[in-house]
Design a protein around this motif. Structure first.
Motif, short mmCIF file in Angstrom:
data_model
loop_
_atom_site.label_atom_id
_atom_site.label_comp_id
_atom_site.label_asym_id
_atom_site.label_seq_id
_atom_site.Cartn_x
_atom_site.Cartn_y
_atom_site.Cartn_z
N MET A 1 16.87 -13.31 1.13
CA MET A 1 16.99 -13.45 2.43
C MET A 1 18.36 -14.67 2.28
O MET A 1 18.11 -15.61 1.83
CB MET A 1 15.87 -14.05 3.10
CG MET A 1 15.92 -14.27 4.74
SD MET A 1 14.29 -14.59 5.40
CE MET A 1 14.69 -14.25 7.23
N ALA A 2 19.09 -14.51 3.38
CA ALA A 2 20.24 -15.39 3.59
C ALA A 2 19.82 -16.88 3.95
O ALA A 2 19.07 -17.02 4.98
CB ALA A 2 21.36 -14.85 4.30
N LYS A 3 20.33 -17.96 3.50
CA LYS A 3 20.12 -19.12 4.11
C LYS A 3 20.80 -19.27 5.44
O LYS A 3 21.87 -19.03 5.70
CB LYS A 3 20.51 -20.19 2.85
CG LYS A 3 19.69 -20.59 1.64
CD LYS A 3 20.17 -21.23 0.87
CE LYS A 3 19.10 -21.19 -0.48
NZ LYS A 3 19.43 -22.20 -1.39
N ARG A 4 20.10 -20.19 6.31
CA ARG A 4 20.52 -20.26 7.50
C ARG A 4 21.16 -21.65 7.87
O ARG A 4 20.27 -22.60 7.58
CB ARG A 4 19.29 -19.88 8.62
CG ARG A 4 19.57 -19.87 9.95
CD ARG A 4 18.35 -19.73 10.78
NE ARG A 4 18.16 -18.25 10.84
CZ ARG A 4 17.15 -17.73 11.56
NH1 ARG A 4 16.08 -18.41 11.83
NH2 ARG A 4 17.05 -16.32 11.49
N ARG A 19 31.78 -20.18 10.84
CA ARG A 19 31.10 -19.08 10.95
C ARG A 19 31.87 -18.10 10.03
O ARG A 19 31.28 -17.23 9.27
CB ARG A 19 30.97 -18.34 12.49
CG ARG A 19 30.30 -17.00 12.15
CD ARG A 19 30.28 -16.42 13.70
NE ARG A 19 29.22 -16.96 14.58
CZ ARG A 19 27.90 -16.96 14.37
NH1 ARG A 19 27.54 -15.92 13.22
NH2 ARG A 19 27.15 -17.30 15.15
N SER A 23 29.56 -17.21 6.84
CA SER A 23 29.07 -15.84 6.82
C SER A 23 29.85 -14.99 5.54
O SER A 23 29.08 -14.12 4.88
CB SER A 23 29.47 -14.96 8.01
OG SER A 23 28.90 -15.86 9.16
N TYR A 27 25.99 -16.91 3.92
CA TYR A 27 25.04 -17.53 4.86
C TYR A 27 25.00 -16.78 6.24
O TYR A 27 25.65 -16.45 6.87
CB TYR A 27 25.59 -19.05 4.95
CG TYR A 27 25.60 -19.75 3.72
CD1 TYR A 27 24.46 -20.20 3.29
CD2 TYR A 27 26.81 -19.95 3.05
CE1 TYR A 27 24.51 -21.05 2.05
CE2 TYR A 27 26.92 -20.36 1.83
CZ TYR A 27 25.73 -20.91 1.27
OH TYR A 27 25.67 -21.92 0.07
N ASP A 28 23.67 -17.21 6.92
CA ASP A 28 23.39 -16.71 8.48
C ASP A 28 23.83 -18.15 9.17
O ASP A 28 23.25 -19.08 8.94
CB ASP A 28 21.91 -16.37 8.13
CG ASP A 28 21.65 -15.84 9.84
OD1 ASP A 28 22.41 -15.38 10.59
OD2 ASP A 28 20.35 -15.91 10.18
N VAL A 29 24.72 -17.58 9.87
CA VAL A 29 25.19 -18.93 10.95
C VAL A 29 24.78 -18.75 12.32
O VAL A 29 24.96 -17.74 13.09
CB VAL A 29 26.74 -19.16 10.67
CG1 VAL A 29 27.28 -20.42 11.54
CG2 VAL A 29 27.11 -19.33 9.20
N ILE A 30 24.21 -19.98 12.93
CA ILE A 30 23.87 -19.96 14.17
C ILE A 30 24.94 -21.09 14.91
O ILE A 30 25.01 -22.18 14.15
CB ILE A 30 22.47 -20.38 14.35
CG1 ILE A 30 21.39 -19.51 13.72
CG2 ILE A 30 22.01 -20.74 15.81
CD1 ILE A 30 20.13 -20.00 13.48
N SER A 45 15.41 -20.64 17.28
CA SER A 45 15.53 -19.83 15.99
C SER A 45 14.54 -20.17 14.77
O SER A 45 14.47 -19.66 14.05
CB SER A 45 16.97 -19.74 15.54
OG SER A 45 17.52 -21.13 15.25
#
Length: 122
Positions: A1-4, A19, A23, A27-30, A45
């Protein structure tokens, strides 16, 4: 699972660059547009591995945002890296006192951003 990663900055172009770079590195970017939105995104989230935040933002600035994050049990240990045009020692002291983990001065290169992120969360 990607680090957020939560990226908090009032500049759309800075958020877009973060991003794109993060990305692209897996990485998962919010995104959040200011500190208040950053807190809402964290609540919505859940867990993140890293927070990147600007200092000078409307509604809730970076120091206020960091203090609010550190007051939360869920995020009090989450690394927080400030990304700002500010480089004065007193600004850095204030951010550190609030709970910031590290600092990147704008402008920065994609390589600098990735190096710091990898150093902090792998």
């Amino acid at each position: 699972m990607a680090k957020r990663i939560l990226a908090v900055d009032d500049s759309a172009s800075v958020r877009q660059m973060q991003r794109f770079v993060l990305s692209g590195a897996g990485y998962d970017v919010i995104d959040a547009i200011d500190g208040r939105d950053g807190l809402a995104q964290l609540e919505k989230s859940g867990a993140v591995n890293l927070i990147l935040t600007d200092l000078n933002m409307p509604n809730l600035d970076g120091v206020g945002f960091i203090k609010a994050v550190r007051a939360s049990n869920a995020h009090r240990l989450t690394p927080i890296v400030v990304i700002s045009t500010e480089s004065q020692q007193e600004k850095k002291q204030a951010a550190r006192a609030a709970g910031a983990t590290g600092w990147i001065v704008k402008p920065f290169t994609p390589e600098q951003l990735l190096a710091v992120v990898k150093k902090v969360i792998g």
